[in-house]
Design a protein around this motif. Structure first.
Motif, PDB file in Angstrom:
ATOM      1  N   LEU A 189       0.828  -1.206   0.000  1.00 58.17           N
ATOM      2  CA  LEU A 189       0.000   0.000   0.000  1.00 58.17           C
ATOM      3  C   LEU A 189       0.863   1.258   0.000  1.00 58.17           C
ATOM      4  N   ASP A 190       1.943   1.266   0.788  1.00 56.95           N
ATOM      5  CA  ASP A 190       2.838   2.424   0.800  1.00 56.95           C
ATOM      6  C   ASP A 190       3.516   2.615  -0.550  1.00 56.95           C
ATOM      7  N   PHE A 191       3.920   1.526  -1.181  1.00 54.50           N
ATOM      8  CA  PHE A 191       4.520   1.636  -2.517  1.00 54.50           C
ATOM      9  C   PHE A 191       3.491   2.120  -3.533  1.00 54.50           C
ATOM     10  N   LYS A 192       2.254   1.653  -3.406  1.00 62.68           N
ATOM     11  CA  LYS A 192       1.205   2.079  -4.339  1.00 62.68           C
ATOM     12  C   LYS A 192       0.978   3.585  -4.248  1.00 62.68           C
ATOM     13  N   LYS A 193       0.975   4.141  -3.040  1.00 58.62           N
ATOM     14  CA  LYS A 193       0.787   5.589  -2.878  1.00 58.62           C
ATOM     15  C   LYS A 193       1.917   6.375  -3.547  1.00 58.62           C
ATOM     16  N   LEU A 194       3.146   5.858  -3.420  1.00 57.40           N
ATOM     17  CA  LEU A 194       4.279   6.528  -4.058  1.00 57.40           C
ATOM     18  C   LEU A 194       4.179   6.461  -5.577  1.00 57.40           C
ATOM     19  N   ILE A 195       3.804   5.309  -6.097  1.00 53.93           N
ATOM     20  CA  ILE A 195       3.666   5.153  -7.553  1.00 53.93           C
ATOM     21  C   ILE A 195       2.580   6.080  -8.083  1.00 53.93           C
TER      22      ILE A 195
END
Length: 339
Positions: free
Chosen positions: A154-160
């Motif tokens: 989820l944290d990576f998705k927000k950054l992407i």
């Protein structure tokens, strides 16, 4: 010196005088012409009833799952997960599509130098925070670290999402999975537009690489992790609109509830988003028709191949079976364009 006499070659008439012993049918059938064929139970010998003499033999393989458990079922190669479903269950994809009904944003503007500086500082800080939380979850301070792979994803998705917004002006990368990557109109749409690139591809490739370091450090789960974290795992993330209680516990989960796939579904979804992004960057289907360099493509190919090797090992480690189709689609668009 006398020469050695050479025997004369027999004529066709002379050869006919010699009798040739023939093998009868019973002896022919008893011949073992293939001694290496051990698994004879998997082969049925059938006679060809077309009237030929002697009867010919053919082999018919038995496609029986019970007798041949090593064969994969055809159903295993059909999609199990819907990658076009929302990454988070509270996302309304129809509404998201309506807000971006004109498709890609060809009018996206490049950030100013001061904005670029702030952007780079923020992304670096967020990546560092993800790394710190991961280290804390390894035993230093588990309460401040990640509890599951879903939280990492989820944290990576927000950054992407943020990075892609700076490229194409699309606030949620779920929307790009609705596009046809082979549509030539997608490239033409960006012709004459201003390039928004200032090195965002570096961070996208870095995220795809860093992700590999986290995958085998957390359990890979098919079902949702039932905890009290409403922002991550308390919601049903199965691609269907559902108003079921956000804090449902395992004991209240029943067969009538929609099937969920936990971190496994989120992982395939995130990899699909990255695949579509990299494919568009390779094709130049972004503002200004910008294309990533050959060096970046080579690095991407290596990451894609390592990911495809790692996933089956992780699924075997976590005793998860199936999903052959989903694994075969991992970074497929990137590999087709980069190799």
């Amino acid at each position: 010196m006398s020469s050695i006499p050479t025997p004369t070659t027999p004529t066709a008439h002379d050869a006919g005088e010699h009798e040739i012993n023939e093998i009868n049918e019973d002896e022919l059938l008893q011949l073992d012409l293939n001694p290496d064929l051990d698994d004879v139970e998997d082969v049925i010998m059938e006679e060809d009833n077309e009237g030929s003499v002697p009867p010919t033999l053919k082999r018919t393989f038995i496609d029986n799952e019970k007798q041949n458990p090593e064969f994969d079922d055809l159903e295993d190669f059909k999609p199990v997960l819907d990658i076009r479903s929302p990454f988070e269950s509270h996302v309304d994809l129809p509404q998201l599509s309506r807000t971006q009904e004109n498709g890609p944003n060809s009018n996206a503007r490049r950030l100013s130098l001061s904005q670029q500086s702030k952007f780079v500082s923020y992304i670096d800080e967020r990546l560092l925070q993800i790394q710190r939380k991961f280290v804390q979850s390894r035993g230093l301070n588990k309460e401040q670290g990640y509890e599951s792979l879903s939280q990492v994803l989820l944290d990576f998705k927000k950054l992407i999402d943020l990075i892609w917004y700076s490229v194409d002006g699309v606030s949620n990368t779920d929307a790009i999975l609705q596009l046809n990557l082979d549509d030539t109109a997608l490239y033409q749409k960006y012709q004459g537009s201003e390039s928004t690139d200032f090195g965002q591809s570096y961070y996208l490739i870095r995220i795809s690489d860093d992700l590999l370091d986290y995958l085998d450090k957390f359990p890979l789960t098919e079902q949702d992790e039932f905890d009290d974290d409403n922002e991550t795992n308390g919601r049903f993330d199965n691609g269907f609109s559902s108003n079921i209680g956000q804090s449902m516990k395992p004991e209240t989960f029943n067969a009538d509830s929609p099937r969920t796939h936990g971190s496994l579904r989120k992982l395939f979804k995130l990899l699909s988003i990255l695949d579509f992004i990299f494919a568009r960057l390779i094709d130049g289907k972004v503002p200004g028709n910008f294309r990533i360099s050959g060096t970046e493509i080579v690095r991407l190919i290596g990451i894609a191949e390592r990911t495809r090797i790692l996933l089956p090992k992780l699924m075997e480690k976590n005793d998860i079976h199936g999903y052959h189709y989903e694994i075969s689609r991992v970074y497929q668009e990137t590999l087709e364009r980069g190799t």
